[in-house]
Design an enzyme around this catalytic site. Structure first.
Site, PDB file in Angstrom:
ATOM      1  N   LYS A 280     -23.044   5.191 -76.596  1.00 49.92           N
ATOM      2  CA  LYS A 280     -23.581   6.513 -76.953  1.00 49.92           C
ATOM      3  C   LYS A 280     -25.091   6.396 -77.194  1.00 49.92           C
ATOM      4  O   LYS A 280     -25.560   5.413 -77.747  1.00 49.92           O
ATOM      5  CB  LYS A 280     -22.883   7.019 -78.225  1.00 49.92           C
ATOM      6  CG  LYS A 280     -23.483   8.281 -78.843  1.00 49.92           C
ATOM      7  CD  LYS A 280     -23.213   9.515 -78.024  1.00 49.92           C
ATOM      8  CE  LYS A 280     -23.900  10.765 -78.632  1.00 49.92           C
ATOM      9  NZ  LYS A 280     -23.841  11.922 -77.717  1.00 49.92           N
TER      10      LYS A 280
ATOM     11  N   CYS B 191     -31.357  14.885 -73.292  1.00 49.09           N
ATOM     12  CA  CYS B 191     -30.388  15.465 -74.229  1.00 49.09           C
ATOM     13  C   CYS B 191     -30.640  16.974 -74.312  1.00 49.09           C
ATOM     14  O   CYS B 191     -31.724  17.407 -74.671  1.00 49.09           O
ATOM     15  CB  CYS B 191     -30.480  14.843 -75.612  1.00 49.09           C
ATOM     16  SG  CYS B 191     -29.337  15.672 -76.738  1.00 49.09           S
TER      17      CYS B 191
END
Ligand code: RRO
Length: 321
Positions: A46, A139
């Site tokens: 992650k 992101c």
């Protein structure tokens, strides 16, 4: 794993064409161990930030069926996770633990909340055990923050300052909708010696509505989230194709976006991807999906007489040729 789907990304050997995508079931050490034990050919962690984060309020993830196309259901997911993670220091440790337990490549992923975070985050993994570092400049889910990958000057400033040795650096890229953007990013990739690109990250600011309830499916950002899964595959393929046309095997390309079968993976291979990552399908089906998708790809390659990834990579034919 079969021999035909062995591949190389950024000079690193992979036992198969299929690995996990960052952001799905890869936040805790237990989840990373499950990926290490699966048919995924790498362990991608992650994206991590300087400090641990809870992420956005729930519900922040929704899976849905959009419709059907060519006899197959088209699935999608919408999420606005908001970078929940345990902080980069933990992932430096996790990389060491995972590396000692399995022989697979381990990829770190980093996401700064500001430009100055990036050299620290990348530096920590350059000094650690991860085999490669995916620098996430895409992101889509941070409220009030611009998406870095759409600001090319900011990307250049970040790449100027991060340590680029000894581990290969990759860029996790947002979906681009214009050739001009692809060209500018490809120029950046070449100029800074980037070893691989991962494209695409999810499509930002999408909205899926439950008409019965007259409400969006997820809570953060008044329902706006990032679109993933089968419904984004055409956009992902288009981005891989445009980058491949420019980079032509000199920079590795990892395709991601809507892959849930060997046939999807084969489409990415024809388009020029050196490997693929699985997100929504992994979330839905669990770790057995990696071996299944790779096995299906093996069968397609065998049936078509391709003996290796290299033989089929970028071999898309065009109408009228
Ligand atoms: O955590 C997220 O909300 C997230 C990230 Br960091 C990303 O890179 N892509 C995405 O769709 N969600």
């Amino acid at each position: 794993m079969g021999e035909r789907t062995k591949t190389i990304v950024a000079g690193i050997a992979f036992d198969s064409y299929v690995m996990n995508a960052s952001g799905v079931r890869d936040t805790t050490l237990e989840e990373l161990k499950a990926i290490a034990d699966s048919g995924s050919s790498a362990v991608v962690m992650k994206s991590s930030t300087m400090e641990p984060r809870q992420g956005n309020p729930e519900p922040r993830y929704a899976y849905f069926i959009l419709g059907s196309s060519r006899g197959r259901e088209v699935q999608g997911s919408l999420q606005c996770m908001g970078l929940p993670n345990e902080g980069y220091r933990k992932y430096v440790k996790f990389a060491r633990i995972i590396k000692t337990g399995c022989g697979k490549p381990v990829f770190a992923s980093v996401a700064g909340l500001s430009e100055k975070d990036y050299p620290i985050l990348v530096g920590a993994f350059q000094d650690g055990e991860a085999d490669a570092i995916e620098v996430n400049v895409s992101c889509p889910n941070l409220e009030g923050k611009a998406l870095i990958g759409y600001d090319f000057d900011q990307v250049r400033r970040i790449l100027d300052k991060i340590p680029k040795q000894p581990k290969p650096i990759g860029l996790k890229l947002p979906p681009y909708l214009e050739q001009r953007q692809i060209q500018e990013m490809a120029d950046i990739v070449k100029k800074y010696g980037i070893s691989f690109i991962t494209c695409i990250n999810s499509i930002p600011n999408a909205l899926v509505i439950d008409g019965t309830q007259e409400r969006p499916l997820i809570r953060p950002k008044k329902g706006l989230g990032a679109l993933c899964g089968g419904c984004i595959k055409p956009v992902a393929l288009g981005n891989v194709k445009m980058f491949y046309d420019i980079l032509r095997g000199k920079v590795s390309i990892i395709g991601v976006g809507g892959i849930s079968s060997g046939s999807d993976a084969f489409d990415f291979l024809l388009t020029g991807a050196d490997a693929v990552q699985i997100g929504t399908c992994f979330e839905k089906q669990g770790p057995a999906c990696f071996a299944r998708i790779n096995r299906e790809l093996e069968e397609i390659l065998e049936r078509k007489g391709y003996k290796s990834i290299e033989q089929a990579r970028g071999k898309l034919k065009f109408l009228g040729e």
